[in-house]
Enzyme design. Structure first.
Site: not given
Length: 827
Positions: A12, A15, A438
């Site tokens: 997660c 961490c 784009d």
């Protein structure tokens, strides 16, 4: 120096944050960038002060694994594939064991058909042991939660895994104690005592938590492989071999064996293997992979060619200037990797609070035990109260809160052709304030098509028939557009067909000499015609035609705007979003598109690195960016953006690099994506509130507050029911997303009803003398919303307009007058 490390054990955002903090503490470390998605870390450090081993040890001491990243892509791909397979196995085992476990543990409460062997206090041991045996495989295959959870807890950085490990571990421990108590009660003939502990089993809670979290992790692991797949497909794009001139002969060799300065041969239909400059011949190069330009570019001696582009027609030799990591394609690959590494997933709210929630719950449990011991209630009573606190704190509803809303939301999006790859993209989309588009294939159709036919001295049909007959033999993309436009017309046979390099084609059609090409061809053959500027200023390519040395007209070709693009951009602007167009196309074409659409701004002639840089600049100025694209050249920008949105009709690389894919290639689905994101995030926050609300309500009761006041102790059956109800509540709330409807659908319906009303008017015009005049008047009239006009020199000059909405005569007249002509009357 900068080094890349593989990091294991992260589950997660808490961490990744802890890993980053552990490494940053080292002297000599300049910057640390941990990527949870790819399980890697980039560290910029001074090797005189800190070594690679020091960095690895810092990660290991933090409770995780680390190693220097290898160079081979295959290893990384295999690792990700193995992770997905492992998660799938864990999920299957968890679900296979969970279904019978839930039936046995909860069946009697809901009146389901129940096996007699599990019924009654006399069968208490069978009832309890069966549940324990069904829970053990689930705990074993998901043991990683316990390993990581307790390791991070002991290192002072508790995360979601810590909460899962403590809650499910406490539930299982309480169940073991209950089995001993059941055995004691039955052994001493106290069935009532044994029955009370049969209701104190929490095995199903432990199993349910692990299964739900594993389901969410499995969905996440599938999304993790997308970036590596995108990079792999980019690598596959480049030709693996090249035809090189060696000792006067054409030799096919591996691209890696080609040296700078060597001469490479490229024939029609082949890909350009490396970057270089043409030294002989010519070709029409499709550079859409790199620049986004949809129309093939004519390349002659002295022009540069780029690896991974395609030679549509012609034959040429080029001198190699760049190889290996220096080529344009390699740079794109590098940018995709770099952008992916720097974009850490947004931490889920559950992970953010876990660092606070876990130590608070543990503290409350410990305090509960101590208080009841001080009150003289005995060790057994105090421990049962403390474990009850941990059990009631199990994140059962918490585990459901996010995945259920995400699954329902993504399912609803799929109904509208919107595929969302991860919770992070949905979580971020609602914060977007700038949409970068784009041009080629996103705003426009992505391929050339005929937009205007301007004949001189002949009819539209005659000009198109002559043009298609001569262009039918050409391989040029513009020629194909004309042939497609002439579909259904009877074409003539062509004799003496010849291609003129850099000009066009010529041949004999029905015995007449026909020239078809650019303005240069007309000038070289002394054809009297002035160069057209109207079409050029509109970003269109003009093709000139002459029959027996007499100019007969122009056919304009362009990459046209999609029908839905205008409405979509207007909807985005109405939502308060800035809409910016980025394109590798030339400035003239970009400005022509900008003038027709309500764009905030347009940036032209940008290479892939420039697109990525533009997105980076916008992010650095504090904007949340959604990038919408379809080409290989968009991949770095799609990955760099906070949310990458790919058009479904685009390349696989663009789709893999993006977070959201629009299967219908409709820009209006960008609006729907953002609306859906707002709805899903609101739903998740509601779910998390109720999940924490039940925990907050249950913890004081589990701690014995009511026992001290009214002598009421938490009934495990009521606790289990409350926890189940909280899960049902969360799921029911998430299911409300099934009724989501995009607001634009209502707008579209009203618009369609109005469009059914049509009217035709004829405008008499003085002053038009040639095809340029009719083209100019046609442009200004067709630019009016709801107007479709056909302009001709018939009857002294007229325009027949079809109105799809109410447009006043004054508006029509003003448009024609402003173009420099006189309106005689409108009928």
């Amino acid at each position: 120096m900068t080094e890349k490390f593989n990091v294991t054990g992260m589950t997660c955002s808490a961490c990744s944050a802890h890993v980053e903090k552990s490494v940053k503490k080292l002297n000599g470390v300049k910057s640390v960038n941990v990527n949870l998605l790819q399980n890697n870390m980039h560290v910029d450090f001074d090797e005189t002060d800190v070594s690679v081993d020091d960095i690895i040890n810092a990660v290991v001491s933090g409770g995780y694994g680390a190693s220097v990243a290898g160079k081979k892509q295959e290893k990384k791909d295999n690792k990700i594939d193995n992770e997905i397979s492992n998660m799938k196995f864990r999920l299957i085992v968890s679900l296979v064991c969970l279904v019978p476990l839930m039936y046995i543990s909860m069946g009697h409460m809901w009146g389901w058909p129940f096996l007699s062997v599990f019924h009654g206090a006399e069968n208490g041991i069978t009832f309890a042991l069966t549940q324990m045996l069904l829970t053990l495989p689930i705990m074993y295959v998901n043991r990683k939660y316990y390993i990581t959870g307790f390791k991070t807890l002991f290192h002072g950085a508790p995360n979601m895994d810590s909460l899962i490990a403590i809650g499910s571990g406490a539930a299982f421990t309480y169940g073991i104690i209950a089995i001993y108590c059941i055995g004691y009660g039955l052994g001493h003939g106290d069935k009532e005592f044994a029955h009370s502990y049969m209701m104190n089993l929490y095995f199903e809670s432990a199993a349910m938590i692990l299964a739900l979290i594993t389901l969410g992790k499995f969905l996440e692991s599938r999304a993790k492989g997308k970036t590596s797949q995108a990079i792999e497909k980019l690598i596959d794009l480049s030709p693996k071999t090249a035809v090189v001139i060696r000792d006067g002969k054409e030799v096919t060799v591996g691209v890696d064996d080609v040296q700078i300065g060597e001469i490479v041969v490229v024939k029609a239909g082949q890909s350009v293997p490396l970057d270089g400059v043409i030294v002989e011949g010519n070709g029409a190069i499709d550079e859409s992979a790199i620049t986004g330009e949809s129309i093939a570019v004519e390349k002659n001696v002295g022009d540069k060619v780029i690896g991974a582009t395609i030679n549509k027609s012609g034959y040429f030799k080029f001198k190699v200037e760049k190889v290996g990591e220096d080529t344009a394609l390699s740079q794109i690959i590098h940018l995709v990797e770099e952008a992916s590494a720097s974009k850490a997933p947004i931490a889920k709210l559950a992970d953010k609070v876990s660092g606070i929630f876990v130590p608070v719950v543990i503290s409350i449990a410990v305090i509960t035990i101590i208080v009841w011991l001080l009150l003289g209630k005995g060790v057994s009573f105090a421990l049962s109260m403390g474990i009850s606190v941990l059990v009631i704190s199990c994140p059962c509803a918490l585990g459901l809160a996010t995945p259920t809303a995400i699954m329902v939301g993504t399912g609803k999006g799929a109904q509208y052709g919107i595929l969302t790859k991860s919770a992070e993209s949905l979580e971020t989309a609602h914060q977007v304030d700038t949409v970068v588009l784009d041009k080629t294939g996103t705003i426009t159709e992505g391929k050339p098509s005929v937009t205007d036919i301007a004949p001189v001295g002949i009819s539209d049909k005659e000009l198109l028939q002559i043009a298609a007959s001569i262009e039918y033999l050409s391989e040029h993309p513009l020629a194909k557009a004309i042939v497609e436009k002439a579909d259904g017309l009877e074409l003539s046979d062509v004799a003496d067909f010849e291609q003129i390099v850099g000009q066009g084609v010529k041949g004999n059609v029905d015995g007449k000499k026909v020239l078809a090409g650019n303005y240069k061809m007309m000038r070289e053959n002394n054809i009297e015609v002035s160069e057209d500027e109207i079409f050029a200023n509109d970003g269109k390519t003009s093709l000139y035609f002459a029959v027996d040395n007499k100019f007969v007209g122009i056919i304009a070709v362009a990459d046209t705007i999609k029908e839905t693009s205008r409405q979509a951009i207007e909807d985005m602007r109405n939502m308060g979003l800035d809409v910016i167009m980025l394109t590798g196309d030339n400035a003239v074409t970009a400005n022509a598109i900008k003038n027709k659409l309500p764009l905030s701004s347009a940036v032209a002639e940008v290479l892939p690195s420039d697109k990525e840089e533009e997105v980076r600049k916008l992010q650095q100025s504090g904007h949340k960016i959604a990038m919408v694209g379809d080409g290989i050249n968009d991949a770095p920008a799609l990955t760099r953006a906070d949310v990458g949105i790919a058009i479904g009709a685009g390349t696989d690389i663009a789709i893999e690099s993006a977070d959201i894919v629009l299967m219908k290639s409709d820009l209006q689905d960008v609006v729907t994506s953002i609306e859906l994101s707002h709805s899903v995030i609101k739903n998740i926050k509601e779910n998390l509130f109720w999940a924490f609300f039940y925990n907050a309500l249950g913890i004081p009761i589990a701690a014995g507050v009511l026992y001290g006041i009214a002598g009421l102790k938490l009934n495990p059956m009521i606790a289990a029911l409350a926890m189940s109800f909280s899960s049902v509540f969360v799921v029911s709330n998430a299911l409300r997303l099934r009724f989501f409807k995009p607001k634009r659908n209502n707008i579209k319906t009203v618009k369609n009803e109005k469009e059914n009303i049509t009217m035709t008017k004829t405008i008499k015009i003085n002053g038009m003398m040639c095809s340029h005049c009719t083209g100019r008047v046609g442009e200004v009239l067709n630019a009016i919303d709801g107007v479709s006009a056909e302009v001709s020199l018939d009857n002294g000059g007229q325009a027949v307009v079809t109105l799809a909405k109410d447009v006043s005569d004054d508006v029509l007249k003003k448009a024609v007058v402003d173009a420099g002509y006189e309106v005689v009357g409108i009928e």
